[in-house]
Design a protein around this motif. Structure first.
Motif, PDB file in Angstrom:
ATOM      1  N   THR A 148       0.536  -1.430  -0.247  1.00 53.43           N
ATOM      2  CA  THR A 148      -0.213  -0.474   0.259  1.00 53.43           C
ATOM      3  C   THR A 148       0.875   1.305  -0.217  1.00 53.43           C
ATOM      4  O   THR A 148       0.448   2.235  -0.831  1.00 53.43           O
ATOM      5  N   GLY A 149       1.903   0.816   0.653  1.00 54.30           N
ATOM      6  CA  GLY A 149       2.509   2.253   0.748  1.00 54.30           C
ATOM      7  C   GLY A 149       3.612   2.425  -0.563  1.00 54.30           C
ATOM      8  O   GLY A 149       3.950   3.947  -0.543  1.00 54.30           O
ATOM      9  N   GLN A 150       3.513   1.353  -1.320  1.00 54.92           N
ATOM     10  CA  GLN A 150       5.045   2.127  -2.074  1.00 54.92           C
ATOM     11  C   GLN A 150       4.236   2.362  -3.482  1.00 54.92           C
ATOM     12  O   GLN A 150       4.461   3.318  -4.128  1.00 54.92           O
ATOM     13  N   LYS A 151       2.265   1.739  -3.843  1.00 57.80           N
ATOM     14  CA  LYS A 151       1.337   2.594  -4.463  1.00 57.80           C
ATOM     15  C   LYS A 151       1.471   3.888  -4.054  1.00 57.80           C
ATOM     16  O   LYS A 151       1.868   4.346  -5.190  1.00 57.80           O
ATOM     17  N   LEU A 152       1.224   4.235  -2.776  1.00 57.83           N
ATOM     18  CA  LEU A 152       1.089   5.804  -2.223  1.00 57.83           C
ATOM     19  C   LEU A 152       2.227   6.891  -2.833  1.00 57.83           C
ATOM     20  O   LEU A 152       2.278   7.887  -3.310  1.00 57.83           O
ATOM     21  N   LEU A 153       3.704   5.986  -2.540  1.00 56.19           N
ATOM     22  CA  LEU A 153       4.245   6.930  -2.516  1.00 56.19           C
ATOM     23  C   LEU A 153       5.217   7.373  -4.376  1.00 56.19           C
ATOM     24  O   LEU A 153       5.430   8.395  -4.152  1.00 56.19           O
ATOM     25  N   GLU A 154       4.616   6.175  -5.136  1.00 50.76           N
ATOM     26  CA  GLU A 154       4.792   6.125  -6.545  1.00 50.76           C
ATOM     27  C   GLU A 154       4.183   7.398  -7.154  1.00 50.76           C
ATOM     28  O   GLU A 154       4.233   7.272  -8.073  1.00 50.76           O
ATOM     29  N   ASN A 155       2.620   6.601  -6.563  1.00 51.15           N
ATOM     30  CA  ASN A 155       1.690   8.108  -7.387  1.00 51.15           C
ATOM     31  C   ASN A 155       1.536   8.724  -6.963  1.00 51.15           C
ATOM     32  O   ASN A 155       0.779   9.488  -7.376  1.00 51.15           O
ATOM     33  N   VAL A 180      16.670   4.882 -11.841  1.00 54.84           N
ATOM     34  CA  VAL A 180      15.555   4.333 -11.191  1.00 54.84           C
ATOM     35  C   VAL A 180      16.012   4.626 -10.012  1.00 54.84           C
ATOM     36  O   VAL A 180      17.299   3.487  -9.676  1.00 54.84           O
ATOM     37  N   PHE A 181      15.168   4.093  -8.509  1.00 52.54           N
ATOM     38  CA  PHE A 181      15.073   4.034  -7.544  1.00 52.54           C
ATOM     39  C   PHE A 181      14.024   2.931  -6.796  1.00 52.54           C
ATOM     40  O   PHE A 181      13.069   3.090  -7.259  1.00 52.54           O
ATOM     41  N   ASN A 182      14.577   1.934  -5.922  1.00 51.14           N
ATOM     42  CA  ASN A 182      13.395   1.591  -4.628  1.00 51.14           C
ATOM     43  C   ASN A 182      13.358   2.123  -4.243  1.00 51.14           C
ATOM     44  O   ASN A 182      13.964   1.874  -2.925  1.00 51.14           O
TER      45      ASN A 182
END
Length: 278
Positions: A148-155, A180-182
């Protein structure tokens, strides 16, 4: 000059063919168009600058990669030492191609987009990051927080060009390699085994970016705040800026703040790039 460029040259020299020339230029990178205009000694009108000399086109001439960024009115930043050479290649083609290093067609940058509504999601992302790093939580809860956090962060906070590998490094475009970075999985830390780590602080969060943004004359080949960070805002492509060393530590949340992690970590030595209306 290529056959395609020669064809455009002829169209420019005949009245009534401007629209045809523009339709052909849509298929070219910004650097191709810059070189063409320089060879014809044409000073581009503002429309040409905004439409065909956009540095993003050196990654994707079709601009499809960035449609969602434009639709969401993101602030788009092109960051890194090669942004200076990228700008020169597009807007000072005559000078650029006289240099010995002009044969290096592939430049390397970090390209990100900050949505106008990023502040609304910052607290949610931070909460989910904390949950993910909480060893007392169950694996299922931590995994859900990460996804969930990754989706919020990247979007909603920091967008990058799309990539598919689990351990991203860079994505190759037409004339640009974009780092690019994770971002979700990285946190700022001193790691002497990773000499190219740069600290990034944004919206109350910390990241560790493995990228050697360096001054070519630096003896240790590692970036320091005193070197600054060149960047271009896509909204004003002619204007190459440099994020210079800050004189004070505590920054407003509406800034991208970079600092050196190695070899001379100094949290008092930072550079920052304004974001949004700051």
């Amino acid at each position: 000059m290529s056959q395609r460029q020669k064809g455009i040259s002829l169209l420019f020299r005949h009245e009534g063919y401007y629209e045809i020339a523009c339709s052909i230029m849509e298929q070219l990178t910004a650097s191709d168009v810059g070189a063409l205009l320089a060879s014809l000694h044409i000073t581009p009108a503002q429309h040409i600058v905004e439409t065909f000399l956009q540095p993003l086109r050196d990654f994707d001439p079709t601009m499809r990669q960035f449609e969602s960024w434009f639709q969401d009115k993101c602030q788009i930043l092109i960051i890194g030492p090669d942004t200076i050479r990228l700008s020169d290649r597009i807007f000072k083609a005559d000078e650029y191609y006289k240099e010995k290093r002009s044969s290096q067609t592939r430049l390397e940058v970090w390209m990100i987009a900050i949505p106008a509504t990023f502040e609304k999601s910052a607290e949610d992302v931070q909460h989910l990051r904390d949950c993910y790093h909480d060893s007392a939580s169950s694996l299922q809860k931590r995994a859900k927080a990460m996804i969930t956090g990754q989706k919020l962060l990247e979007n909603n906070l920091i967008r990058q060009v799309s990539y598919t590998r689990s351990k991203p490094r860079k994505v190759s475009g037409e004339y640009l390699d974009v780092k690019v970075f994770n971002l979700y999985m990285t946190t700022t830390h001193r790691n002497l085994d990773t000499p190219n780590l740069i600290g990034l602080e944004f919206a109350g969060m910390e990241f560790g970016i493995e990228w050697n943004i360096k001054d070519p004359m630096s003896k240790d080949h590692c970036w320091k705040a005193s070197h600054g960070i060149p960047y271009i805002e896509a909204a004003s492509p002619r204007d190459t800026k440099v994020a210079v060393k800050d004189s004070w530590r505590h920054q407003q949340p509406q800034r991208l703040v970079f600092h050196s992690e190695y070899p001379d970590w100094d949290p008092q030595s930072t550079v920052s790039i304004p974001v949004g209306s700051s």
